[in-house]
Design an enzyme around this catalytic site. Structure first.
Site, mmCIF file in Angstrom:
data_model
loop_
_atom_site.group_PDB
_atom_site.id
_atom_site.type_symbol
_atom_site.label_atom_id
_atom_site.label_comp_id
_atom_site.label_asym_id
_atom_site.label_seq_id
_atom_site.Cartn_x
_atom_site.Cartn_y
_atom_site.Cartn_z
ATOM 1 N N LYS A 22 0.951 -1.216 -0.084
ATOM 2 C CA LYS A 22 0.048 0.109 -0.216
ATOM 3 C C LYS A 22 0.992 1.279 -0.013
ATOM 4 C CE LYS A 22 -1.643 1.695 3.974
ATOM 5 N NZ LYS A 22 -1.365 2.970 4.303
ATOM 6 N N ASN A 23 1.758 1.544 0.864
ATOM 7 C CA ASN A 23 2.538 2.444 1.078
ATOM 8 C C ASN A 23 3.505 2.835 0.020
ATOM 9 O OD1 ASN A 23 0.998 3.233 3.176
ATOM 10 N ND2 ASN A 23 2.362 2.794 4.856
ATOM 11 N N CYS A 119 -6.008 8.326 9.184
ATOM 12 C CA CYS A 119 -6.162 7.741 9.990
ATOM 13 C C CYS A 119 -5.721 8.783 11.488
ATOM 14 C CB CYS A 119 -5.114 6.635 10.483
ATOM 15 S SG CYS A 119 -5.763 5.317 9.383
ATOM 16 N N ARG A 124 0.058 14.759 12.945
ATOM 17 C CA ARG A 124 0.600 14.658 11.460
ATOM 18 C C ARG A 124 0.698 15.718 10.870
ATOM 19 N NH1 ARG A 124 -1.940 8.932 9.103
ATOM 20 N NH2 ARG A 124 0.086 8.846 8.145
ATOM 21 N N ASP A 308 3.931 0.904 11.989
ATOM 22 C CA ASP A 308 2.893 0.155 11.306
ATOM 23 C C ASP A 308 2.680 -1.318 11.923
ATOM 24 O OD1 ASP A 308 2.229 2.397 9.981
ATOM 25 O OD2 ASP A 308 3.031 1.754 8.255
ATOM 26 N N ARG A 400 -8.933 -0.182 4.030
ATOM 27 C CA ARG A 400 -7.998 0.709 3.179
ATOM 28 C C ARG A 400 -6.676 0.128 3.059
ATOM 29 N NH1 ARG A 400 -7.415 6.303 6.225
ATOM 30 N NH2 ARG A 400 -5.851 6.447 4.788
HETATM 31 N N1 EPU Z 1 5.598 14.846 10.458
HETATM 32 C C1 EPU Z 1 5.806 15.998 10.798
HETATM 33 N N2 EPU Z 1 5.795 16.944 9.660
HETATM 34 C C2 EPU Z 1 5.618 16.505 8.248
HETATM 35 C C3 EPU Z 1 5.625 15.044 8.033
HETATM 36 C C4 EPU Z 1 5.505 14.268 9.270
HETATM 37 O O1 EPU Z 1 5.996 16.491 11.835
HETATM 38 O O2 EPU Z 1 5.832 17.337 7.519
HETATM 39 C C5 EPU Z 1 5.723 13.765 11.733
HETATM 40 C C6 EPU Z 1 4.530 12.869 11.712
HETATM 41 O O3 EPU Z 1 3.468 13.855 12.443
HETATM 42 C C7 EPU Z 1 4.526 11.912 12.194
HETATM 43 C C8 EPU Z 1 6.095 11.328 11.978
HETATM 44 O O4 EPU Z 1 6.448 12.657 11.410
HETATM 45 O O5 EPU Z 1 4.664 11.929 13.695
HETATM 46 C C9 EPU Z 1 6.003 10.428 10.839
HETATM 47 O O6 EPU Z 1 5.200 10.904 9.370
HETATM 48 P P1 EPU Z 1 5.636 10.396 7.988
HETATM 49 O O7 EPU Z 1 5.455 11.435 7.411
HETATM 50 O O8 EPU Z 1 7.175 9.463 8.104
HETATM 51 O O9 EPU Z 1 4.576 9.418 7.962
HETATM 52 P P2 EPU Z 1 3.651 9.534 6.523
HETATM 53 O O10 EPU Z 1 4.257 9.789 5.277
HETATM 54 O O11 EPU Z 1 2.518 10.319 6.879
HETATM 55 C C10 EPU Z 1 3.902 6.757 5.815
HETATM 56 C C11 EPU Z 1 2.770 6.014 5.985
HETATM 57 C C12 EPU Z 1 2.365 5.548 7.340
HETATM 58 C C13 EPU Z 1 3.524 4.996 8.206
HETATM 59 C C14 EPU Z 1 4.620 6.205 8.406
HETATM 60 C C15 EPU Z 1 5.747 6.039 9.034
HETATM 61 C C16 EPU Z 1 1.916 6.142 3.603
HETATM 62 C C17 EPU Z 1 0.952 6.480 2.942
HETATM 63 N N3 EPU Z 1 1.792 6.232 5.049
HETATM 64 O O12 EPU Z 1 2.933 8.126 6.499
HETATM 65 O O13 EPU Z 1 1.593 4.477 7.159
HETATM 66 O O14 EPU Z 1 3.001 4.664 9.599
HETATM 67 O O15 EPU Z 1 4.801 6.639 6.941
HETATM 68 O O16 EPU Z 1 6.237 4.950 8.748
HETATM 69 O O17 EPU Z 1 3.116 5.786 3.159
HETATM 70 C C18 EPU Z 1 -0.187 2.869 7.583
HETATM 71 O O18 EPU Z 1 0.124 2.348 6.604
HETATM 72 O O19 EPU Z 1 -0.924 2.401 8.578
HETATM 73 C C19 EPU Z 1 0.309 4.080 7.924
HETATM 74 C C20 EPU Z 1 -0.179 4.967 8.635
#
Ligand code: EPU
Length: 421
Positions: A22-23, A119, A124, A308, A400
């Protein structure tokens, strides 16, 4: 509304085939928007609600998509896009929709997107994405519920340091910088396998990205990218979830397609808990014939233990021998499953980002809900080992991110069915 009914106590046996990640597929679909001249054809595209949603979003701005559910292929023709703004009701459904910003900015010099949803596992923010766009020369305007980025004279490569290795920010910057003028050096980027998959796809499309999966990543801007064919990597979190299902039910399952290299912390922790694992090139076999032992977990960016898999390990610790602790460092509010596991008798206390789990011999079936995607997976795991029939509601979260979960579990001998409320 549908719900799952799970009768616990049946060991899982056999082979389960892991679907595309998915990711990985979500950012790759976003990247197809950079494909000029010809459509992209993606293989190993999982049957997921998130894929349906992002497909709807790219169609809303003029791309043509066609999903072949049987072959698991998705064609995205982005040769003629008609808009650089996606409808807010779709964007709000999924946080990953913010990944459209990088490609649209790169291709058209501007994009406007509603503040993303997803979620409820933390605030975030997207400050790191925006910091990256700004470093590449874009101007940001934040209005009521939307964000606009503009670079009328195109993007310019730069040196960017991420304060935290955010997965989404790294992906957005890779896509935006691919066609920026000159070189971008991205320091402290995320190193997840999904980042490498996106960079590989962009490179196949004609980008010049070196070092994805390491620190730093170097991106030499190219003039344009073309649509291409690409196969998505297997989902390491789906694989990890079935590995736990095998170990927790005292079963014996071959997890076909699982890549051990992507699952090192999960493998290490399962072995520490006493499960038996065999890794080979086609997958990983997991079995267990005795109660698992408690372990301690601390989530970290890759290659650390994946956030995750945190909820699923909490379900496992609930029925392991001894006391285990879980420290969640990636998200600030990812313990919503605690309350649900407690309904099944689990003994868990939480202090800020730390949870202590006192293992008990058996969970009791209850009516629980999937509070987010991975929490939903944790409830299913708990149901598979609980005494009695567990009901899991709020299945839209599970849909999802888990491809045909019920079919795959039935194939392994689980007593699970999906019924109308
Ligand atoms: N963060 C910030 N500022 C930003 C971006 C992120 O402070 O501009 C913080 C977030 O608030 C969070 C942390 O950094 O506390 C990690 O966020 P990250 O940006 O790494 O995650 P993401 O890109 O929003 C992806 C996956 C998530 C997975 C995370 C961490 C996708 C579509 N989603 O999210 O997947 O948990 O990386 O590995 O790739 C899931 O599949 O259940 C899921 C939530």
């Amino acid at each position: 509304m549908e719900k799952l009914l799970i009768e616990g106590g049946h060991p899982l046996r056999g082979t389960v085939k892991i679907s595309g990640a998915k990711n990985a597929v979500l950012p790759v679909i976003a990247a197809t928007l950079l494909g000029q001249d010809r459509p992209s054809l993606l293989e190993e595209v999982p049957h997921l609600e998130d894929v349906t949603t992002i497909s709807e979003i790219v169609r809303s701005i003029g791309a043509k998509t066609e999903y072949n559910a049987e072959k698991e292929t998705l064609t995205v023709d982005a040769t003629n896009l008609t808009a650089t703004e996606a409808p807010s009701e779709l964007v709000r459904k999924m946080r990953a929709s913010f990944l459209l910003m990088g490609p649209l900015l790169s291709r058209y010099g501007h994009a406007k997107i509603s503040l993303p949803g997803g979620c409820a596992i933390g605030t975030r923010p997207i400050d790191l994405h925006l910091k990256g766009f700004e470093a590449l020369g874009a101007k940001i305007e934040i209005g009521h519920g939307f964000i606009k980025v503009e670079a009328p004279n195109g993007l310019e490569g730069n040196r960017i340091y991420l304060d935290f290795p955010s997965v989404g920010a790294t992906e957005n910057i890779l896509m935006a910088a691919s066609t920026a003028r000159g070189q971008t050096i991205l320091e402290n980027p995320a190193e997840e396998p999904e980042i490498v998959d996106l960079a590989n796809f962009l490179n196949v499309m004609g980008a010049n990205i070196r070092g994805a999966g390491t620190n730093p990543i170097k991106i030499n801007g190219v003039e344009k990218l073309r649509g291409q064919e690409y196969m998505i990597i297997p989902d390491r979190i789906e694989a990890g979830t079935y590995m736990l299902a095998a170990a927790m039910t005292k079963g014996d399952v071959f997890i076909e397609n699982a890549i051990s290299e992507h699952l090192k912390p999960v493998i290490a922790k399962l072995k520490e808990a006493g499960a038996v694992l065999y890794e080979d090139v086609n997958g990983i076999r997991v079995s267990s014939d005795k109660p698992l032992k408690a372990v301690d977990i601390k989530t970290l960016p890759y290659p650390g233990f994946p956030t995750d898999m945190q909820a699923q390990f909490m379900a496992m610790l609930s029925v392991s021998e001894g006391n285990g602790s879980i420290i969640e460092t990636v998200f600030e509010n990812r313990f919503m499953h605690v309350e649900e596991l407690r309904r099944m008798g689990a003994k868990i206390t939480v202090d800020d980002r730390r949870a202590e789990v006192i293992g008990i011999p058996e969970l009791k079936a209850a009516r629980v809900k999937a509070t987010d995607l991975r929490a939903g997976a944790a409830m299913v795991l708990a149901g598979l080992v609980a005494n009695g029939e567990t009901t899991v509601t709020a299945l839209h979260h599970i849909d999802r991110g888990y491809d045909r979960l019920v079919e795959k579990l039935i194939g392994l001998g689980a007593h699970i069915k999906r019924v109308e409320e």
